[in-house]
Enzyme design. Structure first.
Site, PDB file in Angstrom:
ATOM      1  N   PRO A   1       0.794  -1.166  -0.006  1.00  0.00           N
ATOM      2  CA  PRO A   1       0.004   0.052  -0.248  1.00  0.00           C
ATOM      3  C   PRO A   1       0.670   1.143   0.106  1.00  0.00           C
ATOM      4  O   PRO A   1       1.879   1.479   0.783  1.00  0.00           O
ATOM      5  CB  PRO A   1      -0.896  -0.134   1.263  1.00  0.00           C
ATOM      6  CG  PRO A   1      -0.122  -1.110   2.144  1.00  0.00           C
ATOM      7  CD  PRO A   1       0.488  -2.166   1.151  1.00  0.00           C
ATOM      8  N   ASN A   2       0.406   2.150  -0.878  1.00  0.00           N
ATOM      9  CA  ASN A   2       0.911   3.567  -0.935  1.00  0.00           C
ATOM     10  C   ASN A   2       2.068   3.805  -1.770  1.00  0.00           C
ATOM     11  O   ASN A   2       2.745   4.954  -1.960  1.00  0.00           O
ATOM     12  CB  ASN A   2       0.808   4.269   0.758  1.00  0.00           C
ATOM     13  CG  ASN A   2      -0.435   4.411   1.293  1.00  0.00           C
ATOM     14  OD1 ASN A   2      -1.240   4.902   1.050  1.00  0.00           O
ATOM     15  ND2 ASN A   2      -0.320   3.889   2.473  1.00  0.00           N
TER      16      ASN A   2
ATOM     17  N   ARG B   1       5.887  12.431  -2.466  1.00  0.00           N
ATOM     18  CA  ARG B   1       6.006  13.037  -0.986  1.00  0.00           C
ATOM     19  C   ARG B   1       7.141  12.257  -0.336  1.00  0.00           C
ATOM     20  O   ARG B   1       7.700  11.157  -0.666  1.00  0.00           O
ATOM     21  CB  ARG B   1       4.790  12.899  -0.107  1.00  0.00           C
ATOM     22  CG  ARG B   1       3.666  13.780  -0.727  1.00  0.00           C
ATOM     23  CD  ARG B   1       2.470  13.627   0.383  1.00  0.00           C
ATOM     24  NE  ARG B   1       1.835  12.568   0.401  1.00  0.00           N
ATOM     25  CZ  ARG B   1       1.684  11.716   1.243  1.00  0.00           C
ATOM     26  NH1 ARG B   1       1.942  11.690   2.531  1.00  0.00           N
ATOM     27  NH2 ARG B   1       1.163  10.350   1.058  1.00  0.00           N
TER      28      ARG B   1
ATOM     29  N   TYR C   1      12.240   8.152   1.102  1.00  0.00           N
ATOM     30  CA  TYR C   1      11.966   7.476  -0.098  1.00  0.00           C
ATOM     31  C   TYR C   1      12.751   7.985  -1.521  1.00  0.00           C
ATOM     32  O   TYR C   1      12.692   7.049  -2.407  1.00  0.00           O
ATOM     33  CB  TYR C   1      10.650   7.291  -0.434  1.00  0.00           C
ATOM     34  CG  TYR C   1       9.687   6.944   0.859  1.00  0.00           C
ATOM     35  CD1 TYR C   1      10.055   5.384   1.310  1.00  0.00           C
ATOM     36  CD2 TYR C   1       8.738   7.560   1.549  1.00  0.00           C
ATOM     37  CE1 TYR C   1       9.471   4.827   2.345  1.00  0.00           C
ATOM     38  CE2 TYR C   1       8.178   6.681   2.681  1.00  0.00           C
ATOM     39  CZ  TYR C   1       8.513   5.576   3.105  1.00  0.00           C
ATOM     40  OH  TYR C   1       7.967   5.096   4.039  1.00  0.00           O
TER      41      TYR C   1
ATOM     42  N   ASN D   1       7.970  -5.829  -1.310  1.00  0.00           N
ATOM     43  CA  ASN D   1       7.967  -4.725  -0.490  1.00  0.00           C
ATOM     44  C   ASN D   1       6.590  -4.758   0.126  1.00  0.00           C
ATOM     45  O   ASN D   1       5.766  -3.961  -0.583  1.00  0.00           O
ATOM     46  CB  ASN D   1       8.392  -3.557  -1.104  1.00  0.00           C
ATOM     47  CG  ASN D   1       8.500  -2.161  -0.109  1.00  0.00           C
ATOM     48  OD1 ASN D   1       7.931  -2.519   0.998  1.00  0.00           O
ATOM     49  ND2 ASN D   1       9.240  -1.411  -0.509  1.00  0.00           N
TER      50      ASN D   1
ATOM     51  N   ALA E   1       3.510  -0.968   4.472  1.00  0.00           N
ATOM     52  CA  ALA E   1       2.981  -0.804   5.897  1.00  0.00           C
ATOM     53  C   ALA E   1       2.337  -2.187   6.561  1.00  0.00           C
ATOM     54  O   ALA E   1       2.436  -2.576   7.549  1.00  0.00           O
ATOM     55  CB  ALA E   1       1.646   0.123   6.143  1.00  0.00           C
TER      56      ALA E   1
ATOM     57  N   GLU F   1      12.608  -9.873   0.956  1.00  0.00           N
ATOM     58  CA  GLU F   1      11.854  -8.673   1.397  1.00  0.00           C
ATOM     59  C   GLU F   1      12.717  -7.475   1.172  1.00  0.00           C
ATOM     60  O   GLU F   1      13.828  -7.491   1.490  1.00  0.00           O
ATOM     61  CB  GLU F   1      11.742  -8.943   2.861  1.00  0.00           C
ATOM     62  CG  GLU F   1      10.822  -7.615   3.586  1.00  0.00           C
ATOM     63  CD  GLU F   1      10.920  -7.927   5.320  1.00  0.00           C
ATOM     64  OE1 GLU F   1      11.140  -9.074   5.742  1.00  0.00           O
ATOM     65  OE2 GLU F   1      10.077  -6.915   5.800  1.00  0.00           O
TER      66      GLU F   1
ATOM     67  N   HIS G   1      12.768  -3.183   1.405  1.00  0.00           N
ATOM     68  CA  HIS G   1      12.294  -1.879   2.145  1.00  0.00           C
ATOM     69  C   HIS G   1      13.213  -0.672   1.531  1.00  0.00           C
ATOM     70  O   HIS G   1      14.577  -0.818   1.708  1.00  0.00           O
ATOM     71  CB  HIS G   1      12.174  -1.597   3.425  1.00  0.00           C
ATOM     72  CG  HIS G   1      11.363  -2.969   4.319  1.00  0.00           C
ATOM     73  ND1 HIS G   1       9.930  -2.517   3.999  1.00  0.00           N
ATOM     74  CD2 HIS G   1      11.480  -3.693   4.922  1.00  0.00           C
ATOM     75  CE1 HIS G   1       9.391  -3.621   4.489  1.00  0.00           C
ATOM     76  NE2 HIS G   1      10.325  -4.524   5.067  1.00  0.00           N
TER      77      HIS G   1
ATOM     78  N   ARG H   1      13.786   4.174  11.746  1.00  0.00           N
ATOM     79  CA  ARG H   1      12.642   5.099  11.916  1.00  0.00           C
ATOM     80  C   ARG H   1      12.005   4.429  13.258  1.00  0.00           C
ATOM     81  O   ARG H   1      12.300   4.330  14.281  1.00  0.00           O
ATOM     82  CB  ARG H   1      11.974   4.719  10.690  1.00  0.00           C
ATOM     83  CG  ARG H   1      12.584   5.364   9.544  1.00  0.00           C
ATOM     84  CD  ARG H   1      12.081   4.967   8.210  1.00  0.00           C
ATOM     85  NE  ARG H   1      10.831   5.780   8.116  1.00  0.00           N
ATOM     86  CZ  ARG H   1       9.818   5.547   7.317  1.00  0.00           C
ATOM     87  NH1 ARG H   1       9.822   4.646   6.068  1.00  0.00           N
ATOM     88  NH2 ARG H   1       8.909   6.386   7.328  1.00  0.00           N
TER      89      ARG H   1
HETATM   90  O1  CA2 Z   1      10.804   1.536   3.121  1.00  0.00           O
HETATM   91  C1  CA2 Z   1      10.073   0.919   2.618  1.00  0.00           C
HETATM   92  O2  CA2 Z   1      10.112   0.578   1.379  1.00  0.00           O
HETATM   93  C2  CA2 Z   1       8.534   0.873   3.369  1.00  0.00           C
HETATM   94  O3  CA2 Z   1       8.140  -0.476   3.126  1.00  0.00           O
HETATM   95  C3  CA2 Z   1       7.587   1.877   2.837  1.00  0.00           C
HETATM   96  C4  CA2 Z   1       6.350   1.903   3.546  1.00  0.00           C
HETATM   97  C5  CA2 Z   1       6.432   2.136   5.116  1.00  0.00           C
HETATM   98  O4  CA2 Z   1       5.220   1.774   5.498  1.00  0.00           O
HETATM   99  C6  CA2 Z   1       7.463   0.885   5.582  1.00  0.00           C
HETATM  100  O5  CA2 Z   1       7.459   1.045   6.856  1.00  0.00           O
HETATM  101  C7  CA2 Z   1       8.705   1.144   4.949  1.00  0.00           C
HETATM  102  C8  CA2 Z   1       5.576   3.025   2.981  1.00  0.00           C
HETATM  103  C9  CA2 Z   1       5.022   3.317   1.562  1.00  0.00           C
HETATM  104  C10 CA2 Z   1       4.571   4.511   1.239  1.00  0.00           C
HETATM  105  O6  CA2 Z   1       5.566   5.061   0.413  1.00  0.00           O
HETATM  106  C11 CA2 Z   1       5.160   6.447   0.019  1.00  0.00           C
HETATM  107  C12 CA2 Z   1       6.218   7.087  -0.657  1.00  0.00           C
HETATM  108  C13 CA2 Z   1       6.181   8.558  -0.998  1.00  0.00           C
HETATM  109  C14 CA2 Z   1       4.752   8.999  -0.702  1.00  0.00           C
HETATM  110  C15 CA2 Z   1       4.130   8.349   0.143  1.00  0.00           C
HETATM  111  C16 CA2 Z   1       3.982   6.972   0.519  1.00  0.00           C
END
Ligand code: CA2
Length: 184
Positions: free
Chosen positions: A45-46, A53, A58, A109, A112, A133, A135, A142
């Site tokens: 997700p996301n 953002r 990221y 990946n 969340a 896996e 990330h 974090r």
């Molecule tokens: O670091 C990663 O790849 C995560 O899997 C990314 C997830 C986060 O919940 C994990 O803890 C770590 C979040 C993905 C959402 O990514 C966004 C990036 C830019 C803007 C909005 C969301």
């Protein structure tokens, strides 16, 4: 499981469909070479918002950029790549079930769902394929709730904090894992 469970039908990020080898020969009779192996690259997700953002965490690449990175790595490594993203836990699980008979390995990946989903960990266990896996961020630098992963216990390898390069590293490692398994 239905055909709609295949990510090829529902994701804009699909690079190539995964069919059993014999069917692939029928569909693409002019293809002279077959891939060494097929890998499902699954995103939770996301991640579709990547690049819009939080660039400090990221980076600025979009998910399309990541799909391109994986496709290029796939060509170099002789891998067939299915690249998928969903915001829905059940969809990710359905794709994993569909992958059971179609791919040789999973790069995931779970975003969340990493920190919440026993169901995704169970699905990864059930399909009995190598799992890596990934990330993008270093989750251990974090918030505390990101330090635990249900997926890590069922993964063959974990790559964190390498940015989007982590996907390429995962595909390279997957080749080693699959070659080691084939040699046994
Ligand atoms: O670091 C990663 O790849 C995560 O899997 C990314 C997830 C986060 O919940 C994990 O803890 C770590 C979040 C993905 C959402 O990514 C966004 C990036 C830019 C803007 C909005 C969301």
């Amino acid at each position: 499981m239905t055909d709609t469970a295949e990510c090829a039908h529902t994701s804009p990020y699909v690079e190539k469909r995964c069919e059993p080898a014999a069917l692939r020969f029928l569909f693409y009779p002019l293809e002279t070479t077959m891939s060494f192996a097929s890998v499902l690259v699954l995103n939770g997700p996301n991640l579709n918002l990547l690049g819009t953002r939080e660039p400090a965490i990221y980076g600025s690449e979009t998910l399309d950029d990541v799909a391109r990175l994986c496709r290029d790595a796939g060509e170099r490594l002789d891998l067939s790549i299915d690249f998928c993203q969903s915001n829905a836990e059940h969809q990710l699980i359905d794709w994993l079930h569909a992958a059971r008979t179609k791919v040789d390995g999973i790069v995931i990946n779970p975003a969340a769902y990493t920190h919440t989903s026993v169901a995704i960990a169970d699905a990864l266990t059930a399909i009995e394929k190598p799992v890596i896996e990934v990330h993008i961020s270093n989750v251990h630098r974090r918030e505390a709730f990101r330090h635990h992963s249900y997926v890590s216990a069922v993964a063959d390898a974990i790559i964190v904090g390498c940015g989007t390069q982590g996907y390429v590293l995962a595909l390279e490692r997957m080749v080693t894992i699959l070659k080691n398994r084939a040699a046994k």
